[in-house]
Scaffold this motif. Structure first.
Motif, PDB file in Angstrom:
ATOM      1  N   ARG A 152     -38.501  55.809  10.177  1.00  0.00           N
ATOM      2  CA  ARG A 152     -39.125  55.396  11.430  1.00  0.00           C
ATOM      3  C   ARG A 152     -40.537  55.968  11.576  1.00  0.00           C
ATOM      4  NH1 ARG A 152     -35.555  57.423  14.713  1.00  0.00           N
ATOM      5  NH2 ARG A 152     -34.288  55.540  15.000  1.00  0.00           N
ATOM      6  N   LYS A 191     -26.148  50.047   9.888  1.00  0.00           N
ATOM      7  CA  LYS A 191     -25.666  49.525  11.164  1.00  0.00           C
ATOM      8  C   LYS A 191     -26.399  50.126  12.352  1.00  0.00           C
ATOM      9  CE  LYS A 191     -21.032  48.214   9.656  1.00  0.00           C
ATOM     10  NZ  LYS A 191     -19.576  48.394   9.841  1.00  0.00           N
ATOM     11  N   ASP A 192     -26.728  51.416  12.267  1.00  0.00           N
ATOM     12  CA  ASP A 192     -27.420  52.063  13.383  1.00  0.00           C
ATOM     13  C   ASP A 192     -28.860  51.594  13.526  1.00  0.00           C
ATOM     14  OD1 ASP A 192     -25.206  53.538  14.120  1.00  0.00           O
ATOM     15  OD2 ASP A 192     -25.718  55.230  12.828  1.00  0.00           O
ATOM     16  N   LEU A 203     -29.785  48.342  13.178  1.00  0.00           N
ATOM     17  CA  LEU A 203     -29.841  46.911  13.497  1.00  0.00           C
ATOM     18  C   LEU A 203     -30.519  46.629  14.835  1.00  0.00           C
ATOM     19  CD1 LEU A 203     -26.298  45.771  12.261  1.00  0.00           C
ATOM     20  CD2 LEU A 203     -28.516  45.296  11.200  1.00  0.00           C
ATOM     21  N   ASP A 204     -30.281  47.463  15.818  1.00  0.00           N
ATOM     22  CA  ASP A 204     -30.816  47.232  17.157  1.00  0.00           C
ATOM     23  C   ASP A 204     -31.995  48.147  17.492  1.00  0.00           C
ATOM     24  OD1 ASP A 204     -28.832  45.274  17.681  1.00  0.00           O
ATOM     25  OD2 ASP A 204     -27.393  46.859  18.173  1.00  0.00           O
ATOM     26  N   ASP A 205     -32.615  48.697  16.465  1.00  0.00           N
ATOM     27  CA  ASP A 205     -33.751  49.599  16.651  1.00  0.00           C
ATOM     28  C   ASP A 205     -35.049  48.824  16.419  1.00  0.00           C
ATOM     29  OD1 ASP A 205     -35.720  51.601  16.469  1.00  0.00           O
ATOM     30  OD2 ASP A 205     -34.280  53.055  15.686  1.00  0.00           O
ATOM     31  N   ASP A 206     -35.826  48.651  17.474  1.00  0.00           N
ATOM     32  CA  ASP A 206     -37.063  47.860  17.373  1.00  0.00           C
ATOM     33  C   ASP A 206     -38.132  48.526  16.522  1.00  0.00           C
ATOM     34  OD1 ASP A 206     -35.941  45.943  18.988  1.00  0.00           O
ATOM     35  OD2 ASP A 206     -36.808  46.741  20.849  1.00  0.00           O
TER      36      ASP A 206
END
Length: 304
Positions: free
Chosen positions: A234, A248-249, A251-254
């Motif tokens: 990141r 999986k963790d 997937l929803d992290d912009d």
């Protein structure tokens, strides 16, 4: 020395009679006499005075204390083995790769606990090589690891393929390669990589793919948990090649994106295996655990 000889000796010592000992043990009096004689021959010393009432000799009195302990230990061991055969052992130990501990096991272990509420589960997250080592040493009952050709198989092992999953690329959303939906190995070779430590199957897989193409590989940072990979990626221009389940963790992290390798050059899918031993398969807790693992693996396969 046989256990039936020990049992006969204890029965005579407690009842003071060969006849009473025979009744207690459910055998004939001559059988008791032969077993006591064989025990004395084996030990090389007389244990009982033969008279109207059987009495212990000095040696017999000394041996009696040891005999009780041996018999009690045998009974305790027999009880523990019977309890184990009926699923009443105290604990079950699992070693698994990190993505399995993070996303796979948490959904099934509560269901296992409902079936065996008195059993303590011990779960340890390890790389594949280390998990195999502790399994070989008898420290765990089951391992869930990445399959590869370096896996040393033993005759008593039962190896069950669970599912396969693709290897994908994790990078920061602002990474120069993020604008490409698919990537080549040549593109990946231009940037530093976050990699698993030695002893992890994923590290070998990635290293072999770069070597097979004669491309430079830039392992810049070694880590061993998916959470740590995500945190570093990141904040950097590094890349990480990871199995789908480890992402999986993200997937929803912009702040992150996941990209695929070009289908023509994609590496082989990562295969996940469950390994135990044949004798453990006969134990009810292991049979139930493997049933739950198969069910969860079937669910994982739907998304591969």
């Amino acid at each position: 020395m046989r256990l039936d000889q020990l049992q006969s000796f204890l029965a005579v010592a407690e009842t003071g009679s060969f006849q009473a000992a025979a009744q207690r043990c459910g055998v004939s009096q001559p059988t008791i006499s032969r077993q006591i004689q064989a025990l004395e021959d084996n030990l090389g010393i007389q244990l009982l005075h033969r008279s109207s009432r059987a009495k212990l000799t000095v040696a017999g009195d000394l041996f009696l204390r040891r005999a009780y302990r041996i018999w009690q230990e045998w009974q305790a061991a027999s009880a523990e083995l019977k309890a184990m055969q009926h699923g009443q052992q105290h604990e079950l130990c699992i070693a698994a790769i990190h993505s399995i501990c993070r996303h796979f096991l948490p959904t099934l272990l509560p269901r296992f606990h409902q079936s065996f509420p008195q059993m303590q589960l011990r779960v340890t997250a390890l790389g594949s090589d280390r998990a195999v080592k502790v399994f070989q040493d008898g420290l765990v009952d089951l391992i869930i690891v990445m399959g590869d050709r370096y896996l040393f198989k033993q005759s008593e092992w039962v190896i069950e393929p669970l599912y396969s999953e693709p290897v994908q690329i994790l990078m920061a959303a602002q990474h120069p390669l993020a604008c490409h939906p698919t990537l080549t190995w040549e593109a990946l070779a231009q940037y530093p990589h976050v990699v698993f430590k030695d002893g992890y199957g994923m590290r070998r897989l990635v290293a072999e793919e770069f070597a097979r193409r004669n491309l430079p590989w830039q392992p810049a940072l070694e880590l061993n948990t998916p959470d740590a990979f995500i945190a570093v990626i990141r904040e950097s221009d590094m890349l990480a090649l990871l199995p789908r389940s480890a992402l999986k963790d993200a997937l929803d992290d912009d702040t992150l994106v996941i990209r695929h390798l070009d289908a023509k050059v994609a590496p082989p899918d990562r295969q996940v295996l469950a390994i135990t031993t044949r004798d453990r398969l006969n134990l009810p807790p292991m049979a139930q655990l493997l049933t739950l693992i198969r069910q969860q693996a079937s669910h994982e396969s739907c998304f591969s």
